[in-house]
Design a protein around this motif. Structure first.
Motif, PDB file in Angstrom:
ATOM      1  N   SER A  49      32.428  31.067  32.958  1.00 20.07           N
ATOM      2  CA  SER A  49      33.158  31.217  34.222  1.00 20.07           C
ATOM      3  C   SER A  49      34.501  31.918  34.024  1.00 20.07           C
ATOM      4  N   ILE A  94      36.166  34.965  27.540  1.00 18.97           N
ATOM      5  CA  ILE A  94      35.203  35.549  26.594  1.00 18.97           C
ATOM      6  C   ILE A  94      33.766  35.429  27.113  1.00 18.97           C
ATOM      7  N   ARG A 121      31.031  24.807  34.459  1.00 17.94           N
ATOM      8  CA  ARG A 121      31.190  23.831  35.546  1.00 17.94           C
ATOM      9  C   ARG A 121      31.606  24.500  36.847  1.00 17.94           C
ATOM     10  N   ARG A 122      32.480  25.509  36.766  1.00 20.68           N
ATOM     11  CA  ARG A 122      32.983  26.148  37.998  1.00 20.68           C
ATOM     12  C   ARG A 122      32.005  27.236  38.470  1.00 20.68           C
ATOM     13  N   ASN A 129      29.787  29.030  23.638  1.00 21.30           N
ATOM     14  CA  ASN A 129      31.156  29.539  23.785  1.00 21.30           C
ATOM     15  C   ASN A 129      32.097  28.556  24.472  1.00 21.30           C
ATOM     16  N   TYR A 152      41.977  20.331  17.897  1.00 24.83           N
ATOM     17  CA  TYR A 152      41.328  21.629  18.148  1.00 24.83           C
ATOM     18  C   TYR A 152      40.862  22.233  16.822  1.00 24.83           C
ATOM     19  N   ILE A 194      43.294  35.845  22.086  1.00 24.26           N
ATOM     20  CA  ILE A 194      42.594  36.651  23.088  1.00 24.26           C
ATOM     21  C   ILE A 194      43.198  36.326  24.456  1.00 24.26           C
ATOM     22  N   THR A 235      43.002  35.193  27.576  1.00 20.43           N
ATOM     23  CA  THR A 235      42.136  34.460  28.508  1.00 20.43           C
ATOM     24  C   THR A 235      42.955  33.290  29.062  1.00 20.43           C
TER      25      THR A 235
END
Ligand code: NDP
Length: 274
Positions: free
Chosen positions: A14, A17, A37-38, A83, A148, A181, A183
């Protein structure tokens, strides 16, 4: 079930990447399933002829439903791009264990469960590619990134193990290691870390770190750069085991191999915390 074009499922499509990869792979001739989900955010992908699916990788029924839709229509999947992910940053001391578990639910267990769901059909057709989006953070630690980086280190180790396990079935496992990146990832990560630790004893460093994430995000690569790497891995007859992609990534990984742990820590702390 007739199958000519290769079928790919991209999770976390959504935004960022995943979205760029879905569009690029569609242009390259794949039958593309984009999942997240979106669902509303993915409507624009439908205009490209991409199938969109509601998927939460922390919910078993959602993952089973998503896999069943694809398997019922095509019998199997050729490429799974795992991803979906986010950055749960903050001081380890401050992050509730509930959140730590959620980080692993999305970045690790979600990826593993999606893989499990497609492996029987890939084994049956004696081919398939599992492409796991890790991070340069799967190779190097970072202050405030305990969960993370931990989740991405796990993805790296799991992918290496699975690659050997699946070789006998002609199924490839590939790791993608993006650097910074442009995003939504960086903004979500900054928000998480400021919310969790901005007001604690770690606050001073957290604020500096959040500001440098903002700076590096602006200097980062476009998501298309990673999408191209994923397409390359998906279409190569013999893909590399891992693709480290993005501005500055090779230098950082090279420094990691030549510097001692303590020297590398100093380099990274200087870069992130000044
Ligand atoms: P974005 O935040 O732009 O996109 C993340 C995607 O993951 C969204 O589509 C989101 O969809 C999806 N997602 C998050 N949680 C879930 C969930 N529970 N179930 C299903 N989908 C979920 O970030 P990026 O595009 O940058 O991130 C993609 C991958 O790349 C991640 O694994 C990230 O860790 C990795 N990466 C990113 C880097 C960067 O600098 N941007 C650097 C290194 C690695 P939705 O919320 O709609 O479900």
């Amino acid at each position: 079930m007739e199958k000519k074009e290769k079928v790919v499922l991209i999770t976390g499509a959504s935004a960022g990447i995943g979205e760029a990869t879905a569009i690029l792979m569609k242009k390259a001739g794949f039958i593309v399933y984009a999942a997240a989900r979106r669902v509303d955010r993915m409507r624009k992908l439908e205009k490209h002829g991409i199938e969109i699916l509601d998927l939460d990788v922390t919910v078993e029924e959602s993952m089973v439903k998503c896999a069943n839709i694809i398997l019922a229509k095509h019998g199997s999947l050729d490429v799974l791009v795992n991803n979906a992910g986010y950055g749960s940053y903050g001081a380890m001391e401050d992050i509730p264990m509930e959140e730590a578990k959620k980080q692993f639910e999305v970045n690790v267990f979600g990826l593993a469960r999606m893989t499990q769901l497609f492996l029987p059909s890939m084994r049956k057709q004696s081919s398939g590619k599992i492409i796991n989006v890790s991070s340069v953070g799967g190779k190097i630690g970072s202050p405030h990134g305990v969960w993370y980086q931990g989740s991405k280190f796990a993805v790296e180790g799991m992918s290496d193990s699975l690659r050997m396990e699946l070789k006998q079935f002609n199924i490839d496992v590939v790791v993608i290691e993006p650097g910074a990146i442009k995003t939504e990832w960086s903004e979500i990560t900054q928000e998480n870390m400021l919310k969790i630790s901005g007001h604690t004893d770690y606050g001073k460093n957290i604020k500096i770190h959040a500001a440098s994430l903002k700076k590096y995000d602006k200097m980062g690569s476009e998501p298309l750069v990673i999408a191209k790497g994923i397409l390359k891995a998906a279409t190569a007859r013999k893909p590399k085991t891992r693709y480290a992609i993005g501005k500055g990534v090779s230098i950082v990984l090279f420094l990691k191999t030549i510097l001692s742990d303590r020297l590398f820590d100093r380099f990274l702390m200087k870069t992130l915390l000044g």
